[in-house]
Scaffold this active site. Structure first.
Site, PDB file in Angstrom:
ATOM      1  CB  THR A 136      21.334 -65.505 -12.477  1.00  0.00           C
ATOM      2  OG1 THR A 136      21.702 -66.176 -11.368  1.00  0.00           O
ATOM      3  CG2 THR A 136      20.828 -66.639 -13.743  1.00  0.00           C
ATOM      4  CG  ASP A 137      25.159 -65.849  -8.932  1.00  0.00           C
ATOM      5  OD1 ASP A 137      24.055 -66.267  -9.099  1.00  0.00           O
ATOM      6  OD2 ASP A 137      25.240 -65.125  -8.014  1.00  0.00           O
ATOM      7  CD  GLU A 138      19.969 -68.715  -8.747  1.00  0.00           C
ATOM      8  OE1 GLU A 138      19.636 -69.456  -9.330  1.00  0.00           O
ATOM      9  OE2 GLU A 138      19.761 -67.810  -7.526  1.00  0.00           O
ATOM     10  CE1 TYR A 160      15.528 -66.907 -12.823  1.00  0.00           C
ATOM     11  CE2 TYR A 160      17.635 -67.566 -11.430  1.00  0.00           C
ATOM     12  CZ  TYR A 160      16.769 -66.766 -11.807  1.00  0.00           C
ATOM     13  OH  TYR A 160      18.168 -65.219 -11.423  1.00  0.00           O
ATOM     14  CE  LYS A 164      17.989 -64.748 -15.728  1.00  0.00           C
ATOM     15  NZ  LYS A 164      17.209 -63.753 -16.404  1.00  0.00           N
TER      16      LYS A 164
END
Ligand code: NAD
Ligand code: DAU
Length: 353
Positions: A136-138, A160, A164
């Site tokens: 993810t971009d997160e 989260y 990731k």
């Protein structure tokens, strides 16, 4: 990947993006066969694969296995049969990770480790199996200006995002240490049909349909570059087929950043509902202000997003209007308990947005 039709193991293939990937790949009609391994958590739903199961030719190329990626006894035999593993399985909701982080780590770290070990065993047998970690971009954290490059340092800020980042770093370490064929995708905020109604867009669409309040966090000026779900699935497919082993690929949206207020306005305008439904509520702790991805590397593989937000949001809203039974089924006892815990006190402290 080149050569004869592939046998893919798609983990988390009953979720939002994973099921879109399965539907889209089987619809290509190129003979690809898919085994879905899914734990069917609250977010997983076999009905997301119903369009495949309704088509006899596609259904014959799909096998569904109910199980956990952290269970080596289930994973091992499935990886024995696979040419590639595409791992969508994760706990995916930031707000739930703030309330209860543990499941995020078990699936996001131990689960990824179990998959990687099964893939590594194939290498030892002289059979190369590609592993795609859907990230993810997160993992870049909040990006105040500019666009994240795949070579930027990772700086996750929620449980989260940290899980990731750990999962993809572990995958990368297998490439560096053991030569495992790993590729990583880092997708932007994704929206479209079949997304669980806990996430911003489906939550606001379904609440607005029912004339319920829309809880907008903080000032509502957090910015995201929204990615239509089929474009995300296409990006993962491009990386699976043509990605360079060991590399990560950003999967951006249509390139137009939108504050959450603008997304909310688009939802309400499409439904013809008033702004007075919107409540400004206490913010998400550690809320990332902005994500923005540079998509140059993925574009070089021939990928480009096809669905602009203005089109995608209308398609999405119409889908929820037409599939009430689907999302009412998702608003089960678990969801109602979560909703109460996440939103009851926020709505008590809310103001007109
Ligand atoms: P989702 O929550 O809709 O689906 C996750 C799926 O994984 C569910 O079907 C669930 O049952 C399954 N699952 C969870 N734990 C499992 C386990 N231990 N074993 C087997 N299956 C398990 O999530 P999504 O939005 O479709 O996201 C899919 C992937 O894409 C995730 O890895 C997520 O981090 C990533 N991602 C999502 C977005 C987004 O905006 N939704 C953006 C970028 C990346
Ligand atoms: O950026 C990619 C990520 O996008 C994925 O990795 C995650 O799996 C996915 O859930 C999503 O994370 P976000 O936290 O960005 O998505 P969410 O839909 O939860 O929130 C989008 C924005 O809307 C965010 O700024 C928080 C805000 N929001 C969200 C909810 C649920 C609200 O203002 N109110 C809400 O009730």
């Amino acid at each position: 990947m080149t050569g004869p039709p592939a046998q893919l193991l798609v983990t988390g293939g009953a979720g939002f993006i994973g099921s879109c990937f399965v539907r889209d790949v089987l619809a290509r009609g190129d003979g690809t066969r898919i085994t879905v391994l899914d734990k069917l958590t609250y977010a997983g739903n076999r009905a997301n694969l119903a369009p495949v199961e309704a088509d006899p030719e596609r259904a014959a190329r799909l096998l569904f296995v109910h199980g956990d990626i952290a269970d080596a006894s289930v994973v091992g035999p499935l990886v024995d049969e696979a040419d590639a593993v595409v791992n969508f399985a994760a706990e995916s909701h930031v707000d739930r990770s703030i309330l209860d982080p543990e499941a995020f780590l078990v699936t996001g770290v131990i689960g990824v480790h179990v998959l990687l070990e099964a893939v590594r065993r194939q290498d030892a047998r002289g059979r190369r199996v590609r592993f795609v970690q859907v990230s993810t971009d997160e993992v870049y954290g909040s990006v105040e200006s500019g666009h994240s490059l795949e070579t930027d340092a990772l700086a996750p800020r929620s449980p989260y995002a940290a899980a990731k980042a750990a999962g993809e770093q572990l995958a990368r370490s297998y490439h560096v240490t053991y030569g495992t064929d790993v590729v990583i995708t880092r997708g932007s905020n994704t929206y479209g049909p079949y997304q669980h109604p806990e996430k911003l867009i489906p939550l606001f669409v379904t609440n607005a349909i029912d004339d319920q309040p829309l809880p907008l966090y903080g000032d509502g000026m957090q910015r995201r570059d929204w990615l239509f779900v089929d474009d995300h699935a296409d990006g993962v497919a491009a990386v699976l087929d043509r990605g360079e082993s060991g590399a990560a690929y950003n999967v951006p949206g249509d390139g137009v950043e939108r504050p959450n207020r603008a997304v909310t306005e688009a939802v309400l305008a499409t439904l013809g509902r008033p702004w007075s439904l919107v409540r400004s509520v206490p913010d998400r702790p550690g809320h990332d202000r902005r994500y923005a991805l540079d998509g140059t590397r993925l574009r070089a593989l021939g990928w480009a997003p096809r669905v602009a937000f203005d089109e995608g949001i209308v398609r999405t809203v119409r889908w929820y209007e037409e599939h009430r039974a689907w999302w009412e089924g998702r608003r089960d006892t678990d969801f109602r308990a979560y909703y109460e815990r996440q939103y009851a006190w926020r709505l008590e402290r809310s103001a007109q947005a």
